[in-house]
Motif scaffolding. Sequence first.
Motif, PDB file in Angstrom:
ATOM      1  N   ARG A 163     -11.461 -17.515 -24.001  1.00 31.35           N
ATOM      2  CA  ARG A 163     -11.354 -17.846 -22.587  1.00 31.35           C
ATOM      3  C   ARG A 163     -12.279 -16.960 -21.762  1.00 31.35           C
ATOM      4  O   ARG A 163     -12.195 -15.728 -21.809  1.00 31.35           O
ATOM      5  N   VAL A 164     -13.180 -17.596 -21.020  1.00 28.30           N
ATOM      6  CA  VAL A 164     -14.086 -16.899 -20.115  1.00 28.30           C
ATOM      7  C   VAL A 164     -13.990 -17.601 -18.760  1.00 28.30           C
ATOM      8  O   VAL A 164     -14.619 -18.641 -18.536  1.00 28.30           O
ATOM      9  N   PRO A 165     -13.160 -17.093 -17.834  1.00 31.01           N
ATOM     10  CA  PRO A 165     -12.946 -17.766 -16.551  1.00 31.01           C
ATOM     11  C   PRO A 165     -14.245 -17.992 -15.787  1.00 31.01           C
ATOM     12  O   PRO A 165     -15.124 -17.134 -15.745  1.00 31.01           O
ATOM     13  N   ALA A 166     -14.337 -19.180 -15.189  1.00 31.89           N
ATOM     14  CA  ALA A 166     -15.536 -19.553 -14.438  1.00 31.89           C
ATOM     15  C   ALA A 166     -15.517 -18.917 -13.051  1.00 31.89           C
ATOM     16  O   ALA A 166     -14.492 -18.439 -12.563  1.00 31.89           O
ATOM     17  N   ASP A 167     -16.668 -18.926 -12.425  1.00 32.14           N
ATOM     18  CA  ASP A 167     -16.818 -18.460 -11.052  1.00 32.14           C
ATOM     19  C   ASP A 167     -17.568 -19.548 -10.273  1.00 32.14           C
ATOM     20  O   ASP A 167     -18.698 -19.899 -10.640  1.00 32.14           O
ATOM     21  N   PRO A 168     -16.958 -20.121  -9.220  1.00 32.73           N
ATOM     22  CA  PRO A 168     -15.669 -19.786  -8.623  1.00 32.73           C
ATOM     23  C   PRO A 168     -14.502 -20.162  -9.543  1.00 32.73           C
ATOM     24  O   PRO A 168     -14.684 -20.946 -10.468  1.00 32.73           O
ATOM     25  N   PRO A 169     -13.306 -19.598  -9.293  1.00 31.39           N
ATOM     26  CA  PRO A 169     -12.166 -19.843 -10.155  1.00 31.39           C
ATOM     27  C   PRO A 169     -11.869 -21.337 -10.309  1.00 31.39           C
ATOM     28  O   PRO A 169     -11.925 -22.098  -9.337  1.00 31.39           O
ATOM     29  N   LEU A 170     -11.575 -21.731 -11.538  1.00 28.39           N
ATOM     30  CA  LEU A 170     -11.241 -23.119 -11.845  1.00 28.39           C
ATOM     31  C   LEU A 170      -9.729 -23.290 -11.899  1.00 28.39           C
ATOM     32  O   LEU A 170      -9.036 -22.581 -12.644  1.00 28.39           O
ATOM     33  N   ILE A 171      -9.227 -24.223 -11.099  1.00 27.27           N
ATOM     34  CA  ILE A 171      -7.822 -24.627 -11.149  1.00 27.27           C
ATOM     35  C   ILE A 171      -7.772 -25.889 -11.997  1.00 27.27           C
ATOM     36  O   ILE A 171      -8.376 -26.912 -11.654  1.00 27.27           O
ATOM     37  N   LEU A 172      -7.058 -25.832 -13.116  1.00 27.29           N
ATOM     38  CA  LEU A 172      -6.991 -26.963 -14.040  1.00 27.29           C
ATOM     39  C   LEU A 172      -5.617 -27.621 -13.963  1.00 27.29           C
ATOM     40  O   LEU A 172      -4.586 -26.943 -13.946  1.00 27.29           O
ATOM     41  N   SER A 173      -5.610 -28.956 -13.915  1.00 27.09           N
ATOM     42  CA  SER A 173      -4.378 -29.722 -13.988  1.00 27.09           C
ATOM     43  C   SER A 173      -4.562 -30.810 -15.032  1.00 27.09           C
ATOM     44  O   SER A 173      -5.637 -31.412 -15.127  1.00 27.09           O
ATOM     45  N   VAL A 174      -3.527 -31.056 -15.833  1.00 26.34           N
ATOM     46  CA  VAL A 174      -3.600 -32.071 -16.874  1.00 26.34           C
ATOM     47  C   VAL A 174      -2.345 -32.930 -16.805  1.00 26.34           C
ATOM     48  O   VAL A 174      -1.223 -32.429 -16.929  1.00 26.34           O
ATOM     49  N   GLY A 175      -2.539 -34.220 -16.602  1.00 23.82           N
ATOM     50  CA  GLY A 175      -1.416 -35.150 -16.543  1.00 23.82           C
ATOM     51  C   GLY A 175      -1.937 -36.528 -16.169  1.00 23.82           C
ATOM     52  O   GLY A 175      -2.874 -36.649 -15.377  1.00 23.82           O
ATOM     53  N   ILE A 176      -1.350 -37.562 -16.752  1.00 23.77           N
ATOM     54  CA  ILE A 176      -1.785 -38.913 -16.434  1.00 23.77           C
ATOM     55  C   ILE A 176      -1.643 -39.187 -14.940  1.00 23.77           C
ATOM     56  O   ILE A 176      -0.834 -38.548 -14.251  1.00 23.77           O
ATOM     57  N   GLN A 177      -2.448 -40.107 -14.450  1.00 25.79           N
ATOM     58  CA  GLN A 177      -2.369 -40.474 -13.038  1.00 25.79           C
ATOM     59  C   GLN A 177      -1.189 -41.423 -12.847  1.00 25.79           C
ATOM     60  O   GLN A 177      -1.305 -42.637 -12.959  1.00 25.79           O
TER      61      GLN A 177
END
Length: 351
Positions: A165-179
């Motif tokens: 894991r190497v966090p991106a810049d700017p910070p990445l907010i990840l969400s995973v779930g069907i629409q």
Amino acid sequence: MTPRAAAFAIPGDIATVTGGYIYERRLLQELRALGHDVTHLQLGASFPEPTPADMDHAVTSLRSLDPERALILDGLVYGAVDTAGLAQVRAPIVAMIHHPLALETGLDPALRDHLFRTERANLALAEEVLVPSGHTAHILTTQYAVPAQRITIAQPGSERPTGIRVPADPPLILSVGIQHPRKGHDVLLRALAGLRDLRWRAVIVGSAHDAACAEDLARLLDQLALGDRVTFAGRIPQPDLDALFGQASLFALATRYEGYGMVFDEALAWGLPIVSCDTGAVPHTVPSGAGLLVPPDAPEDLADAIACILTDKTLREDMEACAKRAGTARPKWQDTARIAGQVLNALKPRR
């Protein structure tokens, strides 16, 4: 003891990317690896609101099963199949209930009542019931009259990440779930709209499972003018999802209900702080030290929780460490299959 043979009846495409299908696909694979002769029985994709043709096919297929071969029946079918037809099945039945169908978000009241009554009646016909969480077990005992001794919790397994894991810049907010309305992506968008003064970008991964919901989300994204910072990635290959987990600074899912929430285990395995909602099994799945939980449908509270993690480095690092410990301790899919296999081997003939 020779591992018990079984048929695993699942509606539609087993490769569908939702938590329930992933669970059942892996359980099928791992039961076979343990020596169980498990046949995959594909039923109609229209469940839990089956067409007459899919209902007839399901009842006919289930009735024709060899009584020596146990039946594991997916919850989308189990809670909706005709009770009289299910009663004629000669094979011993194991119900696989991820969460009761009547608890789905946005149901018409008449359909909700129908599904509740049907699932309650059908559960009385099961020799055993497999559930992913203690939360679902509690609902079945208190609201569906299932004796606790007939319920077994087979917690989903999880994979250990192989990447770094190497966090991106700017910070990445990840969400995973069907629409789908239950996943609360609309709430997340409204929360993110209140965080324009912070540096971040967001990616929401998940197929357009509900076409109307997907259209609503696209309109909301445009109305909130977030198109330059939020991406709906749709369904993506697992290596691409792994890359996003490796770049993320936090995981956020504004779900309105989860019977377990397997994606939280994935986020924990990557050592990600979690922001989600205090609903369903989420409080039992996400350790308190690794996540901040807010009420469902509360975008301002969700925004505050996300902001806390983005702006407080010490808090974020403490949550990352807790998440990593919890993710490492979660069971593997082989463990899930062993529990299910014990249930199969202990089955007695239909009552």
